[in-house]
Write a protein that holds these residues in place. Structure first.
Motif, mmCIF file in Angstrom:
data_model
loop_
_atom_site.group_PDB
_atom_site.id
_atom_site.type_symbol
_atom_site.label_atom_id
_atom_site.label_comp_id
_atom_site.label_asym_id
_atom_site.label_seq_id
_atom_site.Cartn_x
_atom_site.Cartn_y
_atom_site.Cartn_z
ATOM 1 N N ASP A 13 5.998 52.564 59.908
ATOM 2 C CA ASP A 13 5.632 51.547 61.028
ATOM 3 C C ASP A 13 5.304 50.256 60.287
ATOM 4 O OD1 ASP A 13 3.166 52.292 60.170
ATOM 5 O OD2 ASP A 13 2.358 52.707 62.293
ATOM 6 N N SER A 14 5.170 50.117 58.886
ATOM 7 C CA SER A 14 5.087 49.000 58.249
ATOM 8 C C SER A 14 6.283 48.023 58.049
ATOM 9 C CB SER A 14 4.610 49.251 56.952
ATOM 10 O OG SER A 14 3.398 49.724 56.901
ATOM 11 N N PHE A 15 7.339 48.772 58.460
ATOM 12 C CA PHE A 15 8.691 48.051 58.288
ATOM 13 C C PHE A 15 9.337 48.070 59.861
ATOM 14 C CE2 PHE A 15 8.061 49.961 54.247
ATOM 15 C CZ PHE A 15 8.242 48.801 53.381
ATOM 16 N N THR A 16 9.658 47.200 60.334
ATOM 17 C CA THR A 16 10.472 47.040 61.729
ATOM 18 C C THR A 16 11.915 47.758 61.422
ATOM 19 O OG1 THR A 16 11.230 44.864 61.300
ATOM 20 C CG2 THR A 16 9.203 44.938 62.529
ATOM 21 N N THR A 17 12.518 47.693 60.351
ATOM 22 C CA THR A 17 13.748 48.355 60.378
ATOM 23 C C THR A 17 13.594 49.778 60.503
ATOM 24 O OG1 THR A 17 14.578 46.638 58.822
ATOM 25 C CG2 THR A 17 15.622 48.570 58.793
ATOM 26 N N PHE A 18 12.610 50.510 59.902
ATOM 27 C CA PHE A 18 12.132 51.684 60.074
ATOM 28 C C PHE A 18 11.881 52.093 61.335
ATOM 29 C CE2 PHE A 18 11.285 52.343 55.339
ATOM 30 C CZ PHE A 18 12.687 52.211 54.939
ATOM 31 N N GLN A 19 11.178 51.359 62.048
ATOM 32 C CA GLN A 19 10.815 51.400 63.405
ATOM 33 C C GLN A 19 11.847 51.603 64.356
ATOM 34 O OE1 GLN A 19 8.017 48.589 64.591
ATOM 35 N NE2 GLN A 19 6.327 49.459 63.644
ATOM 36 N N PHE A 20 12.998 50.816 64.087
ATOM 37 C CA PHE A 20 14.327 50.589 64.736
ATOM 38 C C PHE A 20 14.911 51.913 64.542
ATOM 39 C CE2 PHE A 20 18.982 49.654 64.393
ATOM 40 C CZ PHE A 20 19.044 49.499 65.573
ATOM 41 N N PHE A 21 15.023 52.480 63.270
ATOM 42 C CA PHE A 21 15.646 53.830 62.809
ATOM 43 C C PHE A 21 15.022 54.844 63.401
ATOM 44 C CE2 PHE A 21 15.760 57.379 60.168
ATOM 45 C CZ PHE A 21 17.138 57.152 59.725
ATOM 46 N N VAL A 22 13.653 55.075 63.704
ATOM 47 C CA VAL A 22 13.159 56.269 64.328
ATOM 48 C C VAL A 22 13.462 56.238 65.807
ATOM 49 C CG1 VAL A 22 10.868 57.143 65.023
ATOM 50 C CG2 VAL A 22 11.203 56.534 62.679
ATOM 51 N N ILE A 23 13.452 55.202 66.498
ATOM 52 C CA ILE A 23 13.635 54.938 67.684
ATOM 53 C C ILE A 23 15.066 55.318 68.052
ATOM 54 C CG2 ILE A 23 13.802 53.521 69.832
ATOM 55 C CD1 ILE A 23 11.304 51.909 68.680
#
Length: 194
Positions: free
Chosen positions: A76-86
């Motif tokens: 959750d420190s990276f918005t790209t990884f948040q996008f990936f999880v969702i």
């Protein structure tokens, strides 16, 4: 001069009914394609949800001098990884919801409607999975190698476990993308050939 032989029927012999075998309907291979479609969907579910879970649980703390001052790397420190999880969770949910349509394609292998519906939605979710996997792969690449031009330092030397988990999640998501491509090609072949 012809000779005829009369054979009387015995009352002990039971008569059966003959089964009339008609011509088989062409395209019996479509049921095999539908079964393979179902199996590949199960594999894609495992890959997509595994990628989302692996990325969602990636977290590592790096103590710096004292216990009160720490560096943390988390998805959750990276918005790209948040996008990936969702998006991978959404893709996994879609794949679970598409299983009944795959079962319909097994039961009725010559039906075009369910296969066409799956091709359209598979293409949409292939695009979503590819976008999230590629964007996360770019960030993971930068985390491993850094970029001298933009002064992005490689963080994987310090956060090895975090980088290993994110790399595994990206590989899993890209395997789901490959399975999606196979699903679309198989369904298109099943619709196209009689």
């Amino acid at each position: 001069m012809s000779t005829t032989i009369d054979v009387p029927e015995s009352s002990k012999v039971t008569k059966g009914k003959a089964v009339i075998v008609g011509p088989q309907r062409p395209g019996g291979w479509k049921k095999g394609v539908a079964i393979m479609d179902f199996i590949l969907r199960l594999g894609a579910i495992a890959a997509a949800l595994g990628a989302a879970a692996t990325m969602g649980t990636s977290d590592q703390n790096l103590p710096f001098f004292t216990q009160f001052f720490q560096f943390e790397a988390s998805y959750d420190s990276f918005t790209t990884f948040q996008f990936f999880v969702i998006t991978m969770a959404i893709v996994g949910g879609y794949l679970v919801l598409s299983l009944p349509f795959s079962v319909i394609a097994i039961i009725r292998p010559h039906a075009v409607g369910p296969r066409l519906f799956l091709i359209i939605l598979d293409t949409v979710f292939l695009t979503l999975a590819t976008a999230s996997g590629a964007s996360a792969a770019a960030v993971v690449y930068l985390a491993h190698n850094g970029n001298q031009d933009s002064n992005w330092l490689a963080i994987c030397n310090q956060f090895g476990d975090f980088c290993a988990q994110t790399s595994a999640a990206v590989v899993s998501s890209l395997s789901a993308v490959v399975i999606f491509v196979l699903l679309i090609v198989m369904s298109a072949l099943a619709i196209g050939k009689p």
